[in-house]
Design a protein around this motif. Structure first.
Motif, PDB file in Angstrom:
ATOM      1  N   GLY A   1       0.764  -1.236   0.000  1.00 53.96           N
ATOM      2  CA  GLY A   1       0.000   0.000   0.000  1.00 53.96           C
ATOM      3  C   GLY A   1       0.795   1.286   0.000  1.00 53.96           C
ATOM      4  O   GLY A   1       0.511   2.195  -0.786  1.00 53.96           O
ATOM      5  N   ALA A   2       1.803   1.389   0.866  1.00 53.81           N
ATOM      6  CA  ALA A   2       2.469   2.674   1.082  1.00 53.81           C
ATOM      7  C   ALA A   2       3.065   3.284  -0.190  1.00 53.81           C
ATOM      8  O   ALA A   2       2.854   4.469  -0.459  1.00 53.81           O
ATOM      9  N   PRO A   3       3.806   2.529  -1.006  1.00 55.20           N
ATOM     10  CA  PRO A   3       4.364   3.162  -2.210  1.00 55.20           C
ATOM     11  C   PRO A   3       3.300   3.575  -3.221  1.00 55.20           C
ATOM     12  O   PRO A   3       3.512   4.479  -4.025  1.00 55.20           O
ATOM     13  N   LEU A   4       2.132   2.905  -3.201  1.00 51.23           N
ATOM     14  CA  LEU A   4       1.092   3.192  -4.186  1.00 51.23           C
ATOM     15  C   LEU A   4       0.232   4.391  -3.801  1.00 51.23           C
ATOM     16  O   LEU A   4      -0.312   5.066  -4.675  1.00 51.23           O
ATOM     17  N   TRP A   5       0.097   4.634  -2.497  1.00 49.71           N
ATOM     18  CA  TRP A   5      -0.791   5.715  -2.075  1.00 49.71           C
ATOM     19  C   TRP A   5      -0.273   7.075  -2.499  1.00 49.71           C
ATOM     20  O   TRP A   5      -1.060   8.003  -2.711  1.00 49.71           O
TER      21      TRP A   5
ATOM     22  N   GLY B   1      -3.981  -1.991   8.102  1.00 50.08           N
ATOM     23  CA  GLY B   1      -2.646  -1.636   7.640  1.00 50.08           C
ATOM     24  C   GLY B   1      -2.626  -1.171   6.199  1.00 50.08           C
ATOM     25  O   GLY B   1      -1.902  -0.230   5.852  1.00 50.08           O
ATOM     26  N   LEU B   2      -3.419  -1.809   5.345  1.00 45.57           N
ATOM     27  CA  LEU B   2      -3.464  -1.411   3.947  1.00 45.57           C
ATOM     28  C   LEU B   2      -3.915   0.036   3.806  1.00 45.57           C
ATOM     29  O   LEU B   2      -3.351   0.803   3.010  1.00 45.57           O
ATOM     30  N   ALA B   3      -4.902   0.430   4.588  1.00 42.18           N
ATOM     31  CA  ALA B   3      -5.397   1.808   4.520  1.00 42.18           C
ATOM     32  C   ALA B   3      -4.472   2.778   5.252  1.00 42.18           C
ATOM     33  O   ALA B   3      -4.125   3.843   4.728  1.00 42.18           O
TER      34      ALA B   3
ATOM     35  N   LEU C   1     -11.858   2.452   9.495  1.00 45.36           N
ATOM     36  CA  LEU C   1     -12.984   2.287  10.411  1.00 45.36           C
ATOM     37  C   LEU C   1     -13.597   0.897  10.278  1.00 45.36           C
ATOM     38  O   LEU C   1     -13.958   0.262  11.280  1.00 45.36           O
ATOM     39  N   ALA C   2     -13.710   0.392   9.045  1.00 44.99           N
ATOM     40  CA  ALA C   2     -14.247  -0.955   8.839  1.00 44.99           C
ATOM     41  C   ALA C   2     -13.373  -2.004   9.533  1.00 44.99           C
ATOM     42  O   ALA C   2     -13.879  -2.948  10.153  1.00 44.99           O
TER      43      ALA C   2
ATOM     44  N   ARG D   1      -9.713  10.956   3.453  1.00 47.41           N
ATOM     45  CA  ARG D   1     -11.074  10.627   3.871  1.00 47.41           C
ATOM     46  C   ARG D   1     -11.485   9.221   3.438  1.00 47.41           C
ATOM     47  O   ARG D   1     -12.188   8.513   4.167  1.00 47.41           O
ATOM     48  N   LEU D   2     -11.023   8.807   2.268  1.00 50.26           N
ATOM     49  CA  LEU D   2     -11.278   7.441   1.820  1.00 50.26           C
ATOM     50  C   LEU D   2     -10.573   6.427   2.711  1.00 50.26           C
ATOM     51  O   LEU D   2     -11.147   5.395   3.100  1.00 50.26           O
ATOM     52  N   LEU D   3      -9.330   6.709   3.044  1.00 48.99           N
ATOM     53  CA  LEU D   3      -8.579   5.809   3.922  1.00 48.99           C
ATOM     54  C   LEU D   3      -9.242   5.684   5.286  1.00 48.99           C
ATOM     55  O   LEU D   3      -9.250   4.603   5.886  1.00 48.99           O
TER      56      LEU D   3
END
Length: 381
Positions: free
Chosen positions: A51-55, A108-110, A76-77, A69-71
């Protein structure tokens, strides 16, 4: 803008602190040991690597405000899944570990996108001479979250569910981020090549970050059980004692990052060297401490060191790459941090089962390694 963004990213610190303080409660409710919890936490590292390099690239397309806001929604889920696990408390250990792994991977992904997004936003919005102070302010926001996450844990004697309830809703804080997006990267050169983590320009800083987070991650996962064993406390008192310790650590880190880091007349290398030496000293003292106040003082010394070192090697990293590559660099650094924390959780949980003070001495040794790396790294781009 930076101040408001620092408040928003405090959600990350809150989640870290609250999760660590909940370890004694997880051990009691889920019938898992520290090693099993550390292993489940470490499983989330794979999500950060992806995730981190792609965000960073996603922030360029969507805008930093919209991405944060999306993250927050995805985080939260994941928290709801974790809360359901503790509420239901399945008797089968395999099921408990499986659900815990699921919640940490989604979270972690978010969460892997939050700090890279914030760091690039701030780095591009301030002058170069103000960058270290601005990045320190963002780090102070995370430390403020750790303080906020420690406070309900310290009050766990009122209700053991208080830390859990606030832990679940903490991602909502990301919605406090300002609207807008970072200025476009200014460059008159051809598009920068894709930045990889083994690039010689950034590898030393990534290694410094890995050493410190790997070391302190071991201490965090073992701190609650260690306090409980050292001072003969049950799960709820150990949770409260851990919360108080983390709260004081967060106060020190906030004070250093807001009031001290920007005023220190130290180079980026000097900040890292000073911070690593303080961290190693604090960890060694914590292993030798024979009273709770002495243990707290040692922990605070180590926290002071990390608070000085982190903005130093982060600013060093940003200066080493072209503006168009700063998003990728921040992503790799965030990925490295969480891999270190997750691997530290696994190593610390295992080390604690062998010897309760093994995580502390490992943290001290890794801080020494980071000192040697900083001393050997060139300061010029």
């Amino acid at each position: 803008m930076a101040s408001r963004l620092a408040i928003a990213v405090s959600a990350i610190g809150f989640g870290q602190s609250a999760f660590v303080s909940l370890v004694p409660l997880m051990i009691e409710r889920l019938h898992l040991d520290a090693f099993a919890i550390g292993a489940a936490t470490a499983a989330g590292a794979a999500a950060f690597l992806v995730g981190a390099p792609l965000w960073g690239a996603a922030g360029e397309r969507l805008g930093q405000s919209r991405l944060l806001r999306l993250l927050a929604v995805v985080m939260l889920a994941a928290q709801v899944i974790f809360a359901g696990l503790l509420f239901e408390a399945p008797q089968a250990p395999a099921l408990a570990i499986g659900v815990l792994v699921l919640s940490r991977v989604i979270y972690g992904l978010a969460a892997s996108g939050v700090m890279p997004t914030a760091q690039v936003w701030v780095s591009r919005s301030v002058a170069e001479e103000q960058r270290r102070g601005a990045l320190g302010l963002i780090s102070a926001g995370v430390s403020s979250g750790r303080l906020a996450g420690s406070l309900p844990a310290a009050l766990a004697f009122i209700s053991p569910l208080l830390p859990l309830a606030l832990f679940v809703v903490s991602p909502i804080m990301l919605w406090l981020a300002p609207r807008g997006r970072a200025p476009e990267a200014k460059t008159d050169r051809a598009p920068a090549a894709r930045l990889m983590p083994f690039d010689r320009r950034i590898l030393p800083m990534l290694a410094m970050g890995l050493c410190l987070t790997l070391g302190f991650g071991q201490v965090q996962i073992a701190l609650g059980p260690m306090i409980g064993r050292k001072f003969g406390l049950d799960a709820t008192p150990a949770t409260s004692a851990t919360g108080v310790a983390l709260m004081l650590v967060a106060v020190v880190m906030i004070a250093v990052q807001v009031l001290v880091a920007a005023r220190l007349r130290l180079s980026e290398r000097g900040s890292v060297l000073t911070g690593c030496i303080l961290t190693a000293t604090g960890m060694a003292a914590l292993a030798l401490a024979e009273s709770y106040p002495t243990a707290i003082a040692a922990l605070v010394c180590a926290a002071f060191g990390i608070a000085v070192a982190t903005p130093g090697y982060t600013a060093w990293l940003m200066r080493k790459v072209a503006p168009a590559q700063q998003g990728a660099a921040a992503g790799w650094l965030a990925s490295t941090h969480v891999v270190g924390q997750s691997a530290g959780a696994l190593a610390g949980g295992y080390g604690f089962t062998i010897w309760p003070y093994a995580p502390l001495l490992a943290c001290a040794a890794l801080a020494v390694v980071a000192t040697l790396i900083a001393a050997a790294t060139r300061t010029t781009p």
